[in-house]
Design an enzyme around this catalytic site. Structure first.
Site, PDB file in Angstrom:
ATOM      1  N   ASP A 157      47.305  34.729  33.686  1.00 34.29           N
ATOM      2  CA  ASP A 157      46.976  34.910  35.087  1.00 34.29           C
ATOM      3  C   ASP A 157      45.707  35.762  35.122  1.00 34.29           C
ATOM      4  OD1 ASP A 157      47.597  34.675  37.756  1.00 34.29           O
ATOM      5  OD2 ASP A 157      48.621  36.603  37.832  1.00 34.29           O
ATOM      6  N   LYS A 173      33.470  36.996  62.701  1.00 37.37           N
ATOM      7  CA  LYS A 173      33.183  37.297  61.289  1.00 37.37           C
ATOM      8  C   LYS A 173      32.365  38.575  61.132  1.00 37.37           C
ATOM      9  CE  LYS A 173      34.202  33.070  59.100  1.00 37.37           C
ATOM     10  NZ  LYS A 173      34.095  32.256  57.977  1.00 37.37           N
ATOM     11  N   ASP A 221      52.557  37.680  37.339  1.00 33.66           N
ATOM     12  CA  ASP A 221      53.174  38.801  38.044  1.00 33.66           C
ATOM     13  C   ASP A 221      53.832  38.393  39.355  1.00 33.66           C
ATOM     14  OD1 ASP A 221      50.933  38.212  39.439  1.00 33.66           O
ATOM     15  OD2 ASP A 221      49.957  40.153  39.207  1.00 33.66           O
ATOM     16  N   ASP A 237      54.666  32.657  39.630  1.00 36.65           N
ATOM     17  CA  ASP A 237      54.567  32.461  38.180  1.00 36.65           C
ATOM     18  C   ASP A 237      55.920  32.213  37.527  1.00 36.65           C
ATOM     19  OD1 ASP A 237      51.777  32.969  38.148  1.00 36.65           O
ATOM     20  OD2 ASP A 237      52.171  35.106  38.316  1.00 36.65           O
TER      21      ASP A 237
END
Length: 1023
Positions: free
Chosen positions: A376, A487, A717, A721
């Site tokens: 990862d 934005k 984590d 996963d």
């Protein structure tokens, strides 16, 4: 299994009774394949009218309570289905009857059987077989309890998923807001969430105000994601108008319709996928199974051969059966199960000190066999904290210090433009340090606020001193928070700086949006017009920083003129009554989650160890590629297809993918790939980055690597996963940032979340494999001097040279500590410079090891024992030639006048004392030749001189086995308890020449092996 299609489609077809197991298996496979498919959801594309028609929900009043009850009765509660769990007693039985234990149990049963036969056929049977059976059973039970205690872990995956379920939800039913138990939320419910809430089910957002969610546990993205009613992406995981069960709402509010509950939510699918995956056997379990086959093969071959031989020699079949059982049991290395368990436990403890916590003992070695690591990105390869990496001001890119301990480069802070830029970054920023952290280093302080603002806050605090004091000096009067439409974020502050106007407007946001609002720029502290040349310079800097995978923000300010905005002016942020155009651009700041300091070196070590490191992340391809280049997953000079196309200035389609060693694969490309295409990709590219991947794709990547024959380690984590962690040969979860779910699915936990710790683990895993080989070689060698006395006893009819009890004293006494001490042996060479072992060819126990242990060293040891045996009997008057055929008379308790070679007569009692003295001396001889065996087993290739005698535990082992042998021989009462008799001091020395011979023989063998690598000696004897 499509999502969002109404409950009935999920009702599982009932299998007919006679359909039997095949149907069930096929169905389980189909369910599994369905779970692996991408999320199939189209609710994000529907208009509000279509949603109303599909779910029958009034978009203002919600469902009626009666309708909600009907749906609840139909669909069941909004809770994850717990998986079938293995009862603790079953796990305990697996430890007691798995693998090696079975061999010892068979041995124990055979001993009891032999004792039973003797008890039935003799008046006073010897108790040796009974003792041996009891001891073997005790060894298995004690070792089983020890292993069970070490691995007392249950598959609590689903229990940790339960922690993700929010307890309460705010629902709207019958037009009223009600607090509903989260388990009672149903399909079509209208639900409200606010900052701090956990999302109770998959929702289609129909209205939102400044809503941001943390999807990191699901997608791996560390940045908070905006949620609004807009359909922004075809991919349901990336569109803004869907929020997912068990993710967290960080700020703002939102209202949405429940489109999936329980196991049908995206998170529920991951939970089901993780819990229904079957982990295969660990490499070490496969090795031990292979070893058991070899040992059993040898034992049965010898047993049957001598069974037939004893029948030919005229023994009756009962005696022949006892011999058969005796030989098979003698072949079982009683102490080896305990030795292997203790060796693995010691390594696990050593790894824990180096921040690798092993949950499953066998995983210790698996890591050493690893040939591919799927890692990862966020938090494993990177520091898991956004950090300012670059600034652009005064038409120049400046590099900031991104190291964890601030030991990197620093930029020129003397420019007046930097003073302006840092002031905007500090003021136009809602992040604050939590209280009472003044004595904690700035980078380690906890911050309230989003990741990017926290990065700016820490950067300014490091470079310019206290941001709090800056904010007190420029008090905030008005503010427009960031939103996805504008934005930008804007605030107005009182300005007390002499020579400047009384009010300062500061703004930050998306660089192109900020630049559009400016007509001037600060250069070297002076304001200049923003011309095309400067706009080009800005564009180049923006593209360069964006290309590094960094998140870039633009900053501008404006001194509000005092005549229009006098002190006390009422600024209105709703009906904006101040300028937001024609501002003055100051600069850019770019942030990234930087690589950890130790990672590039760790990736380099993996490469030299022949381990392929693949990055699998949910993040953007550009960021993923930048980090991959930063840590060396894509090494310098290796290009992707896009890089080659850019260099040659041709379209990507014209580049042959085989020309590129590296590749970055987007999740959407992976979605359309067949298994064959994925296999091809994994085979032909050495450096691979998968970006924007979903949890299901992570699993597919792991399976692809395993199809190539790789032993795969996966790090992760997030909840996302967990399926990949479970499927991998070894799953590695993060101890700090990891979710409970990932920790439960994994076999190992990195306590410091650092990729570099995995490399330490690989090193330890490789070392324990080498050392287990040495331990087994040492233990097996003494099998030959233990079996051969029994064989000669049958064939030559001589008095028994070594008793069963004495064999136990060797296997479970003198040999134990030395065998375990080999686990502490240091590596012979740099084990991280060789390729990963091939599980098909490089076995823990191979024919060459058996040949060395049994055929060479074992034979020398047996010779030493027989030499001592014959010396003692000769001293007592029985010359070797006269011993042949004497067994029947020797063991007959009614013969009390047996003559020796000199005509002396021996009673049964006196004969037995001499025989037991021989047993003791034979035992002592084995201990003495095992000294040499222990020293030669320290190394498989190096000379002992090169390897040295630095292993203190091994030196202790040498003394311990000698002391134990002396104790067993000379301790009063041992003649009764173990039939061990005191020995004459001279008898100890009979085996010394053989011990020296073993040492010199093996040194010579290893010398030839080093001089002629790959030669005949290596092929035949290097184990």
């Amino acid at each position: 299994m499509g999502l969002g299609k109404g409950k009935d489609e999920y009702k599982l077809a009932a299998t007919s009774e006679d359909g039997g197991k095949k149907d069930k298996k096929a169905k389980a496979k189909k369910d599994m394949d369905d779970l692996k498919k991408e999320v199939d959801l189209d609710d994000h594309k529907l208009t509000l009218d279509e949603l109303h028609r599909k779910y029958g929900t009034d978009l203002t009043r919600g469902l009626s309570s009666s309708r909600a009850k009907e749906i609840l009765a139909r669909d069941g509660p909004n809770a994850l289905t717990p998986p079938p769990t293995t009862p603790e007693w079953v796990k305990f039985c697996k430890q007691l009857f798995g693998g090696f234990s079975m061999l010892l149990w068979i041995g124990a049963i055979l001993c009891f059987l032999a004792y039973g036969i003797q008890a039935a056929s003799e008046d006073e049977p010897a108790n040796d077989n009974l003792y041996l059976g009891i001891v073997l059973s005790a060894v298995v039970i004690i070792t089983g309890c020890f292993s069970y205690y070490q691995e007392a872990k249950s598959s609590k995956i689903m229990e940790s998923f339960k922690n993700l379920v929010p307890r309460q939800a705010l629902g709207i039913r019958d037009g009223e807001k009600k607090n509903i138990n989260a388990e009672e939320v149903v399909l079509g419910d209208l639900v409200e969430v606010k900052g701090g809430d956990r999302i109770p089910a998959d929702l289609r957002i129909i209205s939102a105000h400044g809503c941001k969610v943390d999807n990191s546990s699901l997608t791996g993205e560390s940045e908070p994601q905006t949620r609004s009613p807009d359909f922004s992406n075809e991919n349901p995981l990336e569109t803004r108008n869907i929020s997912f069960f068990s993710t967290n709402c960080i700020e703002g509010t939102a209202r949405g319709i429940v489109i999936n509950t329980e196991d049908r939510t995206v998170m529920g699918r991951i939970a089901t996928l993780a819990s229904s995956l079957e982990g295969g056997k660990t490499p070490i379990a496969i090795e031990i199974e292979h070893f058991i086959h070899i040992i059993t093969g040898v034992a049965v071959f010898l047993g049957v051969s001598f069974f037939i031989l004893s029948l030919i020699l005229g023994y009756n079949w009962l005696e022949a059966v006892i011999f058969l059982i005796g030989i098979i049991v003698a072949n079982v290395p009683e102490g080896l199960l305990a030795t292997v368990t203790v060796c693995l436990t010691l390594t696990a403890k050593r790894m824990a000190k180096k921040n690798c916590l092993v949950k499953n003992l066998e995983a210790v070695e698996t890591l050493g066999s690893t040939s591919t690591i799927c890692s990862d990105k966020t938090g494993t390869l990177t520091q898991n904290r956004m950090t300012v990496a670059h600034m652009w001001f005064d038409n120049q890119i400046h590099e900031a210090d991104t190291t964890e301990n601030q030991s990197g480069t620093s930029f020129d802070r003397s420019s007046a433009t930097w003073a302006n830029l840092s002031r905007i970054a500090g003021l136009c920023n809602r992040a604050v340090f939590l209280a009472d952290q003044s004595n904690i280093p700035i980078l380690k302080r906890d911050v309230a606020g989003d990741a990017s603002e926290a990065a700016l806050l820490k950067c300014i605090e490091l470079c310019c001193g206290s941001v709090n004091e800056m904010r007190e000096k420029y008090p905030k009067i008005a503010e427009i928070p960031f939103n996805s439409t504008n934005k930008y974020q804007l605030s107005i502050h009182k300005n007390t700086t002499p020579g400047e106007t009384k009010h300062l407007l500061v703004m930050k946001g998306a660089p192109e949006r900020i630049l559009d609002r400016c007509n001037s720029i600060v250069l070297q502290g002076k304001v200049q017009a923003l011309d095309d040349e400067m706009k080009d310079a800005f564009q180049n800097a923006y593209v360069e920083l964006g290309g590094l995978g960094e998140r870039v923000l633009g900053f501008c300010h404006y001194h509000l003129p005092d005549d229009e905005f006098p002190e006390g002016f009422a600024f209105d942020t709703d009906e904006v009554n101040f300028p937001t155009e024609n501002l003055c651009f100051v600069g850019l700041m770019a942030m990234i989650d930087p690589p950890r300091a130790a990672v590039p070196d760790a990736v380099g070590k993996c490469r030299s160890a022949g381990i392929k490191v693949i990055m699998v992340t949910g993040d953007h391809p550009i960021t993923a590629k930048a980090i991959a280049k930063g840590v060396g997953i894509i090494s310098e000079g290796n290009e992707t297809v896009e890089d080659i196309a850019a260099r040659l200035n041709v379209p990507v389609s014209e580049v042959n993918p085989r020309d590129a060693k590296a590749c970055v694969v987007h999740g959407s490309e992976l979605k359309d790939m067949t298994s064959e295409e994925l296999d091809d990709l994994l085979k032909h590219h050495t450096e691979i980055v998968f970006a924007r991947t979903s949890p299901q794709q992570k699993l597919i990547i792991v399976e692809g690597c395993q199809r190539q024959g790789a032993i795969v380690a996966v790090t992760g984590d997030g909840v996302n996963d967990s399926p990949a962690l479970k499927k991998a040969d070894i799953g590695v979860a993060m101890g700090i940032a990891g979710s409970d779910v990932s920790k439960q699915a994994a076999d190992m936990i990195l306590l410091d979340d650092n990729f570099a710790s995995i490399v330490t683990g690989v090193e330890e895993g490789r070392l324990i494999f080498d050392n287990l080989k040495k331990s087994i070689a040492y233990t097996l060698t003494s099998n030959i001097p233990e079996i051969s006395p029994f064989l000669l006893f049958i064939i030559a009819n001589i008095p028994l040279p070594l008793g069963t009890v004495t064999i136990l004293c060797i296997d479970l006494g003198t040999d134990m500590v030395p065998a375990i001490s080999l686990a502490y042996e240091k590596a012979e060479s740099d084990i991280m410079k060789r390729q990963p072992r091939n599980p098909k060819t490089d076995k823990l126990v191979n024919e060459r090891l058996i040949s060395i242990a049994y055929g060479q060293i074992g034979m020398m040891q047996a010779t030493a024992g027989f030499f001592t045996y014959f010396v003692i009997l000769a001293e007592n008057g029985f010359l070797p030639m006269d011993l042949i055929g004497v067994r029947v008379l020797w063991d007959d308790k009614y013969v009390n006048d047996l003559e020796d070679s000199y005509g002396q007569q021996w009673t049964y009692e006196r004969r037995k004392i001499v025989e037991y003295s021989c047993h003791t001396a034979f035992f002592a001889s084995i201990v003495i030749v095992q000294w040499a065996d222990l020293i030669i087993c320290k190394t498989r290739r190096n000379s002992i001189v090169q390897q040295g005698m630095t292993n203190r535990i091994l030196i202790f082992g040498l003394f311990e086995e000698t002391a134990l042998a002396a104790f067993l021989s000379y301790c009063p009462g041992m003649d009764v308890a173990l039939r061990m008799y005191p020995m004459k001091p001279l008898w100890w020395f009979c085996a010394f020449p053989y011990s020296l011979l073993i040492f010199l023989y093996d040194e010579a063998r290893r010398y030839i092996l080093r001089r002629n690598p790959g030669g005949w000696v290596e092929k035949e004897t290097y184990y």
